[in-house]
Design a protein around this motif. Sequence first.
Motif, PDB file in Angstrom:
ATOM      1  N   ASP A  65      79.232  31.586  51.225  1.00 43.02           N
ATOM      2  CA  ASP A  65      79.189  31.910  52.643  1.00 43.02           C
ATOM      3  C   ASP A  65      80.475  31.491  53.336  1.00 43.02           C
ATOM      4  O   ASP A  65      80.987  32.189  54.215  1.00 43.02           O
ATOM      5  CB  ASP A  65      77.987  31.211  53.279  1.00 43.02           C
ATOM      6  CG  ASP A  65      77.761  31.635  54.722  1.00 43.02           C
ATOM      7  OD1 ASP A  65      78.158  32.755  55.075  1.00 43.02           O
ATOM      8  OD2 ASP A  65      77.188  30.845  55.489  1.00 43.02           O
ATOM      9  N   ARG A  89      83.168  35.501  60.724  1.00 42.52           N
ATOM     10  CA  ARG A  89      82.744  36.478  59.714  1.00 42.52           C
ATOM     11  C   ARG A  89      83.529  37.773  59.896  1.00 42.52           C
ATOM     12  O   ARG A  89      83.439  38.404  60.954  1.00 42.52           O
ATOM     13  CB  ARG A  89      81.246  36.755  59.841  1.00 42.52           C
ATOM     14  CG  ARG A  89      80.404  35.507  59.636  1.00 42.52           C
ATOM     15  CD  ARG A  89      78.923  35.812  59.632  1.00 42.52           C
ATOM     16  NE  ARG A  89      78.170  34.578  59.489  1.00 42.52           N
ATOM     17  CZ  ARG A  89      77.953  33.961  58.332  1.00 42.52           C
ATOM     18  NH1 ARG A  89      78.416  34.499  57.231  1.00 42.52           N
ATOM     19  NH2 ARG A  89      77.284  32.833  58.283  1.00 42.52           N
ATOM     20  N   GLU A 147      70.688  38.159  56.687  1.00 42.10           N
ATOM     21  CA  GLU A 147      71.216  38.274  55.325  1.00 42.10           C
ATOM     22  C   GLU A 147      71.827  36.955  54.863  1.00 42.10           C
ATOM     23  O   GLU A 147      71.796  36.639  53.677  1.00 42.10           O
ATOM     24  CB  GLU A 147      72.243  39.400  55.234  1.00 42.10           C
ATOM     25  CG  GLU A 147      72.582  39.780  53.807  1.00 42.10           C
ATOM     26  CD  GLU A 147      73.281  41.119  53.705  1.00 42.10           C
ATOM     27  OE1 GLU A 147      73.468  41.594  52.572  1.00 42.10           O
ATOM     28  OE2 GLU A 147      73.646  41.696  54.742  1.00 42.10           O
ATOM     29  N   VAL A 148      72.350  36.172  55.784  1.00 38.15           N
ATOM     30  CA  VAL A 148      72.861  34.846  55.430  1.00 38.15           C
ATOM     31  C   VAL A 148      71.707  33.947  55.003  1.00 38.15           C
ATOM     32  O   VAL A 148      71.802  33.193  54.026  1.00 38.15           O
ATOM     33  CB  VAL A 148      73.621  34.231  56.616  1.00 38.15           C
ATOM     34  CG1 VAL A 148      74.103  32.833  56.274  1.00 38.15           C
ATOM     35  CG2 VAL A 148      74.797  35.111  57.004  1.00 38.15           C
ATOM     36  N   ARG A 152      83.426  33.867  52.988  1.00 41.19           N
ATOM     37  CA  ARG A 152      83.350  35.097  53.776  1.00 41.19           C
ATOM     38  C   ARG A 152      83.806  36.317  52.969  1.00 41.19           C
ATOM     39  O   ARG A 152      84.624  37.117  53.424  1.00 41.19           O
ATOM     40  CB  ARG A 152      84.205  34.978  55.046  1.00 41.19           C
ATOM     41  CG  ARG A 152      83.737  33.882  56.000  1.00 41.19           C
ATOM     42  CD  ARG A 152      82.376  34.240  56.567  1.00 41.19           C
ATOM     43  NE  ARG A 152      82.024  33.401  57.698  1.00 41.19           N
ATOM     44  CZ  ARG A 152      81.220  32.346  57.640  1.00 41.19           C
ATOM     45  NH1 ARG A 152      80.693  31.997  56.471  1.00 41.19           N
ATOM     46  NH2 ARG A 152      80.916  31.658  58.727  1.00 41.19           N
ATOM     47  N   ARG A 172      78.305  43.330  53.108  1.00 42.03           N
ATOM     48  CA  ARG A 172      76.978  43.568  53.664  1.00 42.03           C
ATOM     49  C   ARG A 172      76.097  44.311  52.665  1.00 42.03           C
ATOM     50  O   ARG A 172      76.529  45.271  52.027  1.00 42.03           O
ATOM     51  CB  ARG A 172      77.091  44.379  54.958  1.00 42.03           C
ATOM     52  CG  ARG A 172      77.584  43.568  56.131  1.00 42.03           C
ATOM     53  CD  ARG A 172      77.734  44.438  57.359  1.00 42.03           C
ATOM     54  NE  ARG A 172      76.488  45.085  57.738  1.00 42.03           N
ATOM     55  CZ  ARG A 172      75.540  44.500  58.471  1.00 42.03           C
ATOM     56  NH1 ARG A 172      75.711  43.261  58.884  1.00 42.03           N
ATOM     57  NH2 ARG A 172      74.431  45.137  58.785  1.00 42.03           N
ATOM     58  N   TYR A 212      71.033  31.948  51.203  1.00 46.69           N
ATOM     59  CA  TYR A 212      70.678  30.554  50.939  1.00 46.69           C
ATOM     60  C   TYR A 212      69.303  30.452  50.269  1.00 46.69           C
ATOM     61  O   TYR A 212      69.107  29.636  49.353  1.00 46.69           O
ATOM     62  CB  TYR A 212      70.700  29.753  52.243  1.00 46.69           C
ATOM     63  CG  TYR A 212      72.081  29.388  52.701  1.00 46.69           C
ATOM     64  CD1 TYR A 212      72.664  28.182  52.337  1.00 46.69           C
ATOM     65  CD2 TYR A 212      72.832  30.249  53.489  1.00 46.69           C
ATOM     66  CE1 TYR A 212      73.941  27.845  52.758  1.00 46.69           C
ATOM     67  CE2 TYR A 212      74.112  29.921  53.912  1.00 46.69           C
ATOM     68  CZ  TYR A 212      74.657  28.724  53.541  1.00 46.69           C
ATOM     69  OH  TYR A 212      75.920  28.386  53.956  1.00 46.69           O
ATOM     70  N   THR A 240      80.995  42.004  56.281  1.00 55.77           N
ATOM     71  CA  THR A 240      80.419  40.941  55.466  1.00 55.77           C
ATOM     72  C   THR A 240      79.042  40.573  56.008  1.00 55.77           C
ATOM     73  O   THR A 240      78.635  41.012  57.083  1.00 55.77           O
ATOM     74  CB  THR A 240      81.324  39.711  55.444  1.00 55.77           C
ATOM     75  OG1 THR A 240      81.516  39.232  56.789  1.00 55.77           O
ATOM     76  CG2 THR A 240      82.686  40.053  54.854  1.00 55.77           C
ATOM     77  N   ILE A 241      78.325  39.747  55.269  1.00 55.22           N
ATOM     78  CA  ILE A 241      76.943  39.432  55.617  1.00 55.22           C
ATOM     79  C   ILE A 241      76.880  38.662  56.932  1.00 55.22           C
ATOM     80  O   ILE A 241      77.802  37.948  57.305  1.00 55.22           O
ATOM     81  CB  ILE A 241      76.267  38.623  54.497  1.00 55.22           C
ATOM     82  CG1 ILE A 241      76.983  37.283  54.281  1.00 55.22           C
ATOM     83  CG2 ILE A 241      76.204  39.414  53.217  1.00 55.22           C
ATOM     84  CD1 ILE A 241      76.274  36.366  53.311  1.00 55.22           C
ATOM     85  N   GLU A 242      75.744  38.805  57.618  1.00 53.58           N
ATOM     86  CA  GLU A 242      75.525  38.099  58.868  1.00 53.58           C
ATOM     87  C   GLU A 242      74.024  38.065  59.143  1.00 53.58           C
ATOM     88  O   GLU A 242      73.239  38.788  58.522  1.00 53.58           O
ATOM     89  CB  GLU A 242      76.250  38.804  60.027  1.00 53.58           C
ATOM     90  CG  GLU A 242      75.795  40.228  60.254  1.00 53.58           C
ATOM     91  CD  GLU A 242      76.559  40.920  61.369  1.00 53.58           C
ATOM     92  OE1 GLU A 242      77.451  40.285  61.942  1.00 53.58           O
ATOM     93  OE2 GLU A 242      76.247  42.089  61.661  1.00 53.58           O
TER      94      GLU A 242
END
Length: 448
Positions: A234, A174, A183-184, A237, A241, A188, A178-180
């Motif tokens: 996802d 990642r 937040e991932v 990538r 955020r 979904y 970016t999201i992690e």
Amino acid sequence: MVALPAAAEAQPSAPWTSSHDDGPARTDAVCAQAVMLLRLQRAAAARALLERHAAGHAVDPDGVDVLAVLLRLARAAEDPSRIARPAPSTGAEDLPAPPTEADARRRVLDGLVERIARGDLRGAAAFDAAVVDPSFEGSAEAPARAALRRVYDMPAAQLGYAPSPPPGVLLPDRPPGTIEGFEVVDLYATATGLGFVLGTWGGLAATDDGHNVARLVLPITGVAVGLGAAFALDRARVIRRGRAYAATAGFVLGTLAGGGAALYAGPSEVRDTWGILSLGAVLGLGAGIGVAHFTDALPGAASLTASAGVWGGFVGMAISEAAGPSGSFDDAQRVAAGLLMGEGVGVALALLSAHALRPTPAQTRWADVGAISGALLGGALGATSEDARIVSGLVAAGVLGGGVIGYVLGAPSDAERAAYLERSAAVPAPLRVSFTPVAHGGVLSVGL
């Protein structure tokens, strides 16, 4: 490493692989092609090319020239068991002589070969960067080290296509910004939830027969499509955020508002109810993404907005009931109006205060825990009362009090908040829309 495009498999051998021109120029070209093949993870092809060229030349397989080092790397990458391991010491032998500068340079090459062959490109880069040895300058090992650097650090633009993860790795690393984490999960959950809502409405709208298989197939299909879309986003990538939290907030608040509108309107058909829910979900999702883009919302701000809207709607329903004359939940329009007004007030307060409060997602989750605990406590205190107005008032007070207490107690330290803001802050970027033509069609890309 990058995945091999199908076109690369079909490419004919380069002109310099022929038996003509056996000079240094051909050796350099062969080594350059071997580097490219190793970057494409075609270790077997690189080994065959290098062995074919080395067969007609006096090449020391344990040497430090570029051809020998690349050949060792290709063999080790094709068969990791070839990676040399130092023999264990028994303690009985005499101490070895101190390594010379040439020995030290050779060990650097061996270390790079081992790490690249294992697919540890970051480790190879870190190991190479840590070795600062002036003796490499102009040495016989310098060209081989430069070639290994091209293997693990070749720019993607030089390859002509975007890199993808090596085989066996489901998702690439990642990038920063970016999201992690949670937040991932939100990404979904939101994608599958939207697919389920739209699929259910589509199944109800497609048929009047309650036993029609479409009412089962379409929701499942919607969930599958949503899951696939979330996986594709996802894996790319590219989601900044805060965007997934904002999409979730918009979806949840839009669906909740759609439920309130359906409760207020009281449609006679179930399909109409799901139609209103679907419309609210889609509009809310679009609004959430749009607001996050134009304000460059941080993850905590989006999370706070979602929680404030949901709990505001819950408190609005409770207050509307507590202030009502009947003492029971028998006026659907009054309850729906309380839900919609409470949700609107909660969202407005969150949007106005998010910039000043700078909440973190974890702090908002603690507020949610406090609100749930307060609602349960209020319900328990009013369990002995037969008047729903008293129960509703206690529950509303519990939600508000518990949410505030949870938010305050869950506040991060100054250092944690500073780290969150530093990691979450992003340079505002315009919405990017691009179209890439492909065979029989094209790909429309939207960068958030």
